[in-house]
Motif scaffolding. Sequence first.
Motif, short mmCIF file in Angstrom:
data_model
loop_
_atom_site.label_atom_id
_atom_site.label_comp_id
_atom_site.label_asym_id
_atom_site.label_seq_id
_atom_site.Cartn_x
_atom_site.Cartn_y
_atom_site.Cartn_z
N LEU A 245 35.18 46.40 32.28
CA LEU A 245 36.48 46.03 32.84
C LEU A 245 36.54 44.51 33.07
O LEU A 245 37.54 43.86 32.78
N ALA A 246 35.44 43.94 33.57
CA ALA A 246 35.38 42.49 33.78
C ALA A 246 35.60 41.76 32.45
O ALA A 246 36.34 40.78 32.38
N ASP A 247 34.95 42.26 31.39
CA ASP A 247 35.15 41.66 30.06
C ASP A 247 36.59 41.78 29.62
O ASP A 247 37.13 40.89 28.96
N TYR A 248 37.23 42.88 29.96
CA TYR A 248 38.61 43.12 29.56
C TYR A 248 39.56 42.17 30.32
O TYR A 248 40.43 41.53 29.74
N VAL A 249 39.35 42.06 31.62
CA VAL A 249 40.19 41.19 32.46
C VAL A 249 39.99 39.73 32.07
O VAL A 249 40.92 38.92 32.10
N GLY A 250 38.76 39.37 31.70
CA GLY A 250 38.41 37.98 31.42
C GLY A 250 37.50 37.47 32.53
O GLY A 250 37.85 37.54 33.71
N LEU A 251 36.33 36.96 32.13
CA LEU A 251 35.37 36.52 33.16
C LEU A 251 35.85 35.26 33.86
O LEU A 251 35.56 35.03 35.04
N ASP A 252 36.62 34.44 33.15
CA ASP A 252 37.20 33.23 33.78
C ASP A 252 38.19 33.62 34.88
O ASP A 252 38.20 33.03 35.96
N THR A 253 38.99 34.64 34.58
CA THR A 253 39.96 35.11 35.58
C THR A 253 39.24 35.68 36.80
O THR A 253 39.61 35.39 37.95
N THR A 254 38.22 36.49 36.54
CA THR A 254 37.45 37.08 37.63
C THR A 254 36.83 35.97 38.49
O THR A 254 36.89 36.00 39.73
N LYS A 255 36.24 34.98 37.83
CA LYS A 255 35.61 33.86 38.56
C LYS A 255 36.65 33.06 39.35
O LYS A 255 36.42 32.68 40.50
#
Length: 298
Positions: A245-255
């Motif tokens: 899910l993190a990969d799907y959302v985008g790790l930059d967005t999560t960070k």
Amino acid sequence: FFSTTSSQNAIKTVTVIGSGLMGSGIAQVAAATNHKVTMVDQTDAILTKSLNAIEKSLEKVSKKKFKDDPEAGKQFVTDTLSRITISTDPAANIAETDLLIEAIVENMRVKHNLFAELDKAAPSHTIFASNTSSLPIAEIASITKRQDRFGGLHFFNPVPLMKLVEVIRIPETSEETFDALYQFSKELGKVPVSCKDTPGFIVNRLLVPYIMESIRMLERGDASAKDIDTAMKLGAGYPMGPLELADYVGLDTTKFIIDGWHEKYPTEPLFSPSEILNDLVARNKLGRKSGEGFYKYE
Ligand code: NAI
């Protein structure tokens, strides 16, 4: 008296500012549900690209929705597109607008500049809403003199498919404004939920710490990425594991989200940053969109 109140407040004309991933989706869904939409962005080139994306998406929707009647499907696409006007001037078409939805870059200063200008240009009945994921609605609204006609409308990506809208009220949001935003979300065919103006609202406040906990679990070496994801899919019934899910959302967005919360609430352990995440982002491994994150994608 009572029966006319809701139609008087009904939202018919919408201006969407920002025609990126979210704004184009919002414009599409609003137009498909019979609203007149003005879609605004910085250049005609961006707007043309967004309109093309909307057309492609509408064609997909219409194939499903009108699978037994391709002619009606074509008509649906044409009619929906005919309800969208594009503009590079946010103030130009605002005189008729019942609801303005902002979906521009996630930056307080830029949002303030926009809303300060629009607050002067818009008629007094126009309701303002922001689609922000991580900035406080109250702080965005504070630049305007219409805080009673201000709220959050938080959509999910991809907008045409995701059913949820979080409707956010600040203490100043009037009952009429809240009702209009809630009703509008329903008219779009979405399911609205109501939440106070609190970091991450409902979904991200629960989801982001959960994703971060899974990254910390990986960091400690307690389990592999694959096993963490398999466990949550088969043991908790989630359709995707937290790292997928993190990969799907985008790790930059999560960070971006976790860094913002950590800065504001430095002692909250659920919001603490992760070295693995920071390192992946530094190496431009952002998840699906860059071809690699916790997993590799073709
Ligand atoms: P995006 O980068 O795809 O689109 C932003 C668009 O706004 C761009 O086309 C840009 O040219 C335009 N823009 C920037 N400044 C502008 C201005 N001053 N006037 C007019 N247009 C301007 O970004 P995205 O992902 O659509 O995000 C937009 C907003 O939605 C952000 O506040 C974000 O937090 C929020 N959001 C994003 C979600 C996502 O999954 N990407 C989910 C829910 C909310």
